[in-house]
Scaffold this active site. Structure first.
Site, PDB file in Angstrom:
ATOM      1  N   GLY A  52       0.767  -1.345  -0.036  1.00  0.00           N
ATOM      2  CA  GLY A  52      -0.033  -0.064  -0.056  1.00  0.00           C
ATOM      3  C   GLY A  52       0.715   1.248   0.148  1.00  0.00           C
ATOM      4  CG  ASP A  53       0.478   3.905   2.190  1.00  0.00           C
ATOM      5  OD1 ASP A  53      -0.754   4.432   1.999  1.00  0.00           O
ATOM      6  OD2 ASP A  53       0.677   3.594   3.220  1.00  0.00           O
ATOM      7  CE  LYS A  61      -2.960   1.884  -3.851  1.00  0.00           C
ATOM      8  NZ  LYS A  61      -2.161   2.007  -2.659  1.00  0.00           N
ATOM      9  N   GLY A  62      -2.577   6.787  -5.839  1.00  0.00           N
ATOM     10  CA  GLY A  62      -3.486   8.130  -5.793  1.00  0.00           C
ATOM     11  C   GLY A  62      -2.713   9.119  -7.012  1.00  0.00           C
ATOM     12  CE  LYS A  63       3.264  11.485  -9.956  1.00  0.00           C
ATOM     13  NZ  LYS A  63       4.404  12.226 -10.008  1.00  0.00           N
ATOM     14  N   GLY A  79      -5.759   5.858   2.037  1.00  0.00           N
ATOM     15  CA  GLY A  79      -5.537   7.265   1.912  1.00  0.00           C
ATOM     16  C   GLY A  79      -4.596   7.556   0.634  1.00  0.00           C
ATOM     17  CG  HIS A  80      -5.780   6.400  -2.900  1.00  0.00           C
ATOM     18  ND1 HIS A  80      -6.324   5.878  -3.705  1.00  0.00           N
ATOM     19  CD2 HIS A  80      -5.209   5.428  -1.787  1.00  0.00           C
ATOM     20  CE1 HIS A  80      -6.250   4.514  -3.403  1.00  0.00           C
ATOM     21  NE2 HIS A  80      -5.691   4.264  -2.484  1.00  0.00           N
ATOM     22  CB  THR A  81      -1.392  11.932  -1.013  1.00  0.00           C
ATOM     23  OG1 THR A  81      -1.593  10.965   0.031  1.00  0.00           O
ATOM     24  CG2 THR A  81      -0.902  13.406  -0.838  1.00  0.00           C
ATOM     25  CD  GLN A 107      -6.931  -1.244   1.094  1.00  0.00           C
ATOM     26  OE1 GLN A 107      -7.727  -1.884   0.619  1.00  0.00           O
ATOM     27  NE2 GLN A 107      -7.169  -0.176   1.698  1.00  0.00           N
ATOM     28  CB  THR A 139      -3.470   6.113  11.095  1.00  0.00           C
ATOM     29  OG1 THR A 139      -2.347   5.469  10.317  1.00  0.00           O
ATOM     30  CG2 THR A 139      -4.644   4.978  10.654  1.00  0.00           C
ATOM     31  N   GLY A 140      -1.947   8.806  10.290  1.00  0.00           N
ATOM     32  CA  GLY A 140      -0.824   9.643  10.669  1.00  0.00           C
ATOM     33  C   GLY A 140       0.298   8.965  11.105  1.00  0.00           C
ATOM     34  CB  VAL A 149      11.158  12.107 -10.634  1.00  0.00           C
ATOM     35  CG1 VAL A 149      11.937  10.791 -11.014  1.00  0.00           C
ATOM     36  CG2 VAL A 149      10.748  12.949 -11.344  1.00  0.00           C
ATOM     37  N   GLY A 150       8.518  12.680  -7.973  1.00  0.00           N
ATOM     38  CA  GLY A 150       8.129  13.728  -6.784  1.00  0.00           C
ATOM     39  C   GLY A 150       6.594  13.706  -7.049  1.00  0.00           C
TER      40      GLY A 150
HETATM   41  P1  GDP Z   1      -1.549   5.623  -2.197  1.00  0.00           P
HETATM   42  O1  GDP Z   1      -2.158   5.263  -1.142  1.00  0.00           O
HETATM   43  O2  GDP Z   1      -0.647   4.666  -2.903  1.00  0.00           O
HETATM   44  O3  GDP Z   1      -2.328   6.586  -2.955  1.00  0.00           O
HETATM   45  O4  GDP Z   1      -0.166   6.337  -1.686  1.00  0.00           O
HETATM   46  P2  GDP Z   1      -0.155   7.612  -0.392  1.00  0.00           P
HETATM   47  O5  GDP Z   1      -0.911   8.719  -0.956  1.00  0.00           O
HETATM   48  O6  GDP Z   1      -0.775   6.949   0.831  1.00  0.00           O
HETATM   49  O7  GDP Z   1       1.350   7.819  -0.371  1.00  0.00           O
HETATM   50  C1  GDP Z   1       2.269   8.152  -1.331  1.00  0.00           C
HETATM   51  C2  GDP Z   1       2.839   9.611  -0.658  1.00  0.00           C
HETATM   52  O8  GDP Z   1       3.903   9.785  -1.609  1.00  0.00           O
HETATM   53  C3  GDP Z   1       2.009  10.755  -0.729  1.00  0.00           C
HETATM   54  O9  GDP Z   1       2.427  11.855   0.096  1.00  0.00           O
HETATM   55  C4  GDP Z   1       2.356  11.278  -2.356  1.00  0.00           C
HETATM   56  O10 GDP Z   1       2.235  12.628  -2.261  1.00  0.00           O
HETATM   57  C5  GDP Z   1       3.866  10.847  -2.249  1.00  0.00           C
HETATM   58  N1  GDP Z   1       4.334  10.690  -3.564  1.00  0.00           N
HETATM   59  C6  GDP Z   1       4.085   9.975  -4.786  1.00  0.00           C
HETATM   60  N2  GDP Z   1       4.695   9.865  -5.652  1.00  0.00           N
HETATM   61  C7  GDP Z   1       5.746  10.424  -5.200  1.00  0.00           C
HETATM   62  C8  GDP Z   1       7.145  10.434  -5.857  1.00  0.00           C
HETATM   63  O11 GDP Z   1       7.449   9.918  -6.841  1.00  0.00           O
HETATM   64  N3  GDP Z   1       7.999  10.973  -5.085  1.00  0.00           N
HETATM   65  C9  GDP Z   1       7.892  11.441  -3.749  1.00  0.00           C
HETATM   66  N4  GDP Z   1       8.975  12.214  -3.187  1.00  0.00           N
HETATM   67  N5  GDP Z   1       6.687  11.556  -3.164  1.00  0.00           N
HETATM   68  C10 GDP Z   1       5.789  10.896  -3.948  1.00  0.00           C
HETATM   69  P1  IMO Z   2      -3.883   2.683   0.554  1.00  0.00           P
HETATM   70  O1  IMO Z   2      -4.760   2.522  -0.410  1.00  0.00           O
HETATM   71  C1  IMO Z   2      -1.258   1.024   3.570  1.00  0.00           C
HETATM   72  C2  IMO Z   2      -3.134  -1.835   6.576  1.00  0.00           C
HETATM   73  C3  IMO Z   2      -3.397  -1.287   7.826  1.00  0.00           C
HETATM   74  C4  IMO Z   2      -3.210  -2.535   8.390  1.00  0.00           C
HETATM   75  C5  IMO Z   2      -3.803  -3.673   7.562  1.00  0.00           C
HETATM   76  C6  IMO Z   2      -5.252  -3.878   7.894  1.00  0.00           C
HETATM   77  O2  IMO Z   2      -3.557   3.935   1.142  1.00  0.00           O
HETATM   78  O3  IMO Z   2      -2.599   2.107  -0.095  1.00  0.00           O
HETATM   79  P2  IMO Z   2      -7.743  -2.538   7.860  1.00  0.00           P
HETATM   80  O4  IMO Z   2      -7.959  -1.278   8.364  1.00  0.00           O
HETATM   81  O5  IMO Z   2      -7.482  -2.477   6.164  1.00  0.00           O
HETATM   82  O6  IMO Z   2      -8.264  -3.866   8.100  1.00  0.00           O
HETATM   83  O7  IMO Z   2      -5.944  -2.924   8.323  1.00  0.00           O
HETATM   84  O8  IMO Z   2      -3.745  -3.154   6.183  1.00  0.00           O
HETATM   85  N1  IMO Z   2      -3.684  -0.861   5.474  1.00  0.00           N
HETATM   86  C7  IMO Z   2      -2.980  -0.241   4.779  1.00  0.00           C
HETATM   87  N2  IMO Z   2      -1.573   0.125   4.467  1.00  0.00           N
HETATM   88  N3  IMO Z   2      -2.226   1.587   2.831  1.00  0.00           N
HETATM   89  C8  IMO Z   2      -3.462   1.449   2.766  1.00  0.00           C
HETATM   90  O9  IMO Z   2      -4.238   1.687   1.925  1.00  0.00           O
HETATM   91  C9  IMO Z   2      -4.019   0.614   3.708  1.00  0.00           C
HETATM   92  N4  IMO Z   2      -4.964  -0.010   4.100  1.00  0.00           N
HETATM   93  C10 IMO Z   2      -5.013  -0.838   5.035  1.00  0.00           C
HETATM   94  O10 IMO Z   2      -2.530  -0.493   8.358  1.00  0.00           O
HETATM   95  O11 IMO Z   2      -1.907  -2.996   8.766  1.00  0.00           O
HETATM   96 MG    MG Z   3      -2.129   5.376   0.970  1.00  0.00          MG
END
Ligand code: GDP
Ligand code: IMO
Ligand code: MG
Length: 414
Positions: free
Chosen positions: A11-12, A15-17, A39-41, A198, A285-286, A398-399
């Site tokens: 996860g994270d 994907k959102g970007k 949480g998609h940023t 995820q 969740t921070g 790259v950002g």
């Molecule tokens: P997602 O859950 O897959 O959509 O990803 P999140 O938004 O939870 O976390 C990705 C974080 O990395 C966010 O704060 C984005 O703004 C940041 N981000 C995305 N792509 C890049 C990248 O290429 N470089 C950097 N430095 N940050 C990025």
């Molecule tokens: P995105 O879409 C990162 C993790 C939680 C926990 C486990 C189970 O932003 O990539 P849950 O509340 O789903 O039952 O928690 O999965 N988790 C994530 N970790 N990115 C996510 O979503 C997540 N969604 C759930 O931290 O370990």
């Molecule tokens: Mg996320």
């Protein structure tokens, strides 16, 4: 054309970007799994938005965004997200729909999720959004779907507290409800983007069970949760970071330095550096994210289990200042070399990464407009990953801004 975007790690991945970037050429964006645990940023011109339920294509005024059948939807979170968007000048009127097959998260489930995880001997570290409980109710055939709202027989079956909670939302949710399958057939000539939540290693079936989420975050889940057949998918893109992160508990084999004595395992030097440089704190969740080296064993597994056509690499810029970069090319456990991603959490906990070194490029990558402008060291890292995973890397990010995206192969061409 139909493109699926999934996370190839924990996860994270960004994907959102990437969905926001690709949505420029799509007409419809469908989120196919998960709920407000995601949480998609998205960063557009310096403005940062965090989305939990609404698909990441919402920032283009002409795009239709749909919450798919594989999702679990908390009405409180949904309407507060819409309010946030409208308050920031994003008009969502008439273009946000929900599959009538999507399930609803009730406040009671959120409470149970928190209590149950706290009571576990080894907590999963859930996001406390009621996700697992709602999917269990669904599997148990006791869930409530958008299509069931207002159906007297079903409403009468509910506990009074659940019914009272739902009543004020029924009309609003019904107005947004569609038959997704028919909608997509009707729009068969549209470009459709399916947005995952995820990642593969948090997927209920493919992930590091039981340290997973409860939805289908794999590419096949896009077909089910997006109400299309698997053969209707034209392309699968897998998003991964140049390193690994994980929020919550469970195995992360590259979190510890494999170069130490077997069993000793010290935290990798990368951990603090990456967390601070890459701003690795959870959007929902921070919580600080755990960080480790890029794990190619699990990335290759994600490529194979999702039929990934093309990888999207993000966060490569986080490595801009390093002299040396490492990536895990196998695991070592009890004197044995492991090259395939194990199902057993015990094996994963015992696995020490076998690391390969690469030279750093010591240059700001975000200055490059094309791949050809990348330093040769960055190209060597990228091309090694492609060979290892036997999958091309079509996009490099790259950002965090939309602009900081290098396209090597146009995604919307077959
Ligand atoms: P997602 O859950 O897959 O959509 O990803 P999140 O938004 O939870 O976390 C990705 C974080 O990395 C966010 O704060 C984005 O703004 C940041 N981000 C995305 N792509 C890049 C990248 O290429 N470089 C950097 N430095 N940050 C990025
Ligand atoms: P995105 O879409 C990162 C993790 C939680 C926990 C486990 C189970 O932003 O990539 P849950 O509340 O789903 O039952 O928690 O999965 N988790 C994530 N970790 N990115 C996510 O979503 C997540 N969604 C759930 O931290 O370990
Ligand atoms: Mg996320």
């Amino acid at each position: 054309m139909k493109i699926v975007v999934i996370g190839a790690q924990w996860g994270d991945e960004g994907k959102g970007k990437i969905v926001d970037y690709l949505a420029n050429e799509a007409q419809i964006i469908v989120r196919f799994s998960g709920g407000a645990n995601a949480g998609h940023t998205i960063v557009i011109g310096g403005e940062e938005y965090a989305l939990h339920l609404i698909p990441s294509g919402v920032f283009y005024p002409d795009k239709i965004v749909i919450l798919g059948a594989g999702m679990v939807i908390d009405p409180v979170a949904l309407f507060s997200e819409l309010e946030m968007l409208n308050g920031r000048g994003i008009d969502t009127t008439g273009r946000v729909f929900i599959s009538d097959r999507a399930h609803i998260v009730l406040p009671r489930y959120i409470q149970i999720d928190k209590e149950r995880d706290a009571a576990r001997k080894k907590p999963i570290g859930t996001t406390g959004r009621g996700i697992g409980i709602t999917y269990s109710m669904k599997s148990d055939r006791d869930g409530i779907r958008i299509a069931d709202l207002g159906w007297k027989e079903k409403m009468d079956e509910l506990e009074a507290v659940d019914r009272e909670f739902l009543v004020p939302y029924i009309d609003r949710l019904k107005k947004m409800s569609i038959d997704l399958s028919s909608y997509l057939v009707h729009h068969r000539n549209s470009q459709v983007l399916f947005e995952g939540a995820q990642g593969t290693l948090l997927d209920l079936d493919l992930g590091t069970y039981p340290y997973v989420s409860s939805g289908m975050s794999n590419a096949a889940g896009a077909a089910i949760g997006g109400c299309i057949g698997p053969r209707a998918i034209d392309k699968v893109l897998g998003v991964f970071k140049a390193y690994s992160t994980r929020v919550g508990n469970g195995p992360l084999p590259t979190e510890f330095d494999g170069d130490t004595e077997e069993g000793a395992g010290t935290e990798s030097v990368l951990d603090n550096f990456v967390r601070n440089t890459g701003r690795e704190f959870g959007v929902t969740t921070g919580r600080p994210r755990r960080c480790g080296y890029l794990d190619l064993v699990s990335l290759r597994y994600a490529c194979l289990t999702n039929s990934i056509d093309s990888l999207v690499m993000t966060h490569l810029d986080v490595y801009d200042t390093l002299d040396e970069i490492k990536a895990c090319i196998a695991y070592k456990a009890g004197g044995r070399i492991i090259e395939n991603f194990p199902a057993s959490v015990e094996d994963l906990n015992n696995a020490k990464p076998v690391l390969r070194s690469f030279s750093g490029w010591k240059k700001k990558l975000s200055g490059a407009l094309t791949y050809e402008e990348f330093p040769v060291q960055a190209m060597e890292y990228i091309e090694f990953i492609e060979r290892y995973c036997e999958t091309p890397i079509g996009i490099v990010s790259v950002g965090y801004d939309r602009k900081e995206t290098i396209i090597r192969k146009r995604p919307w061409s077959k």
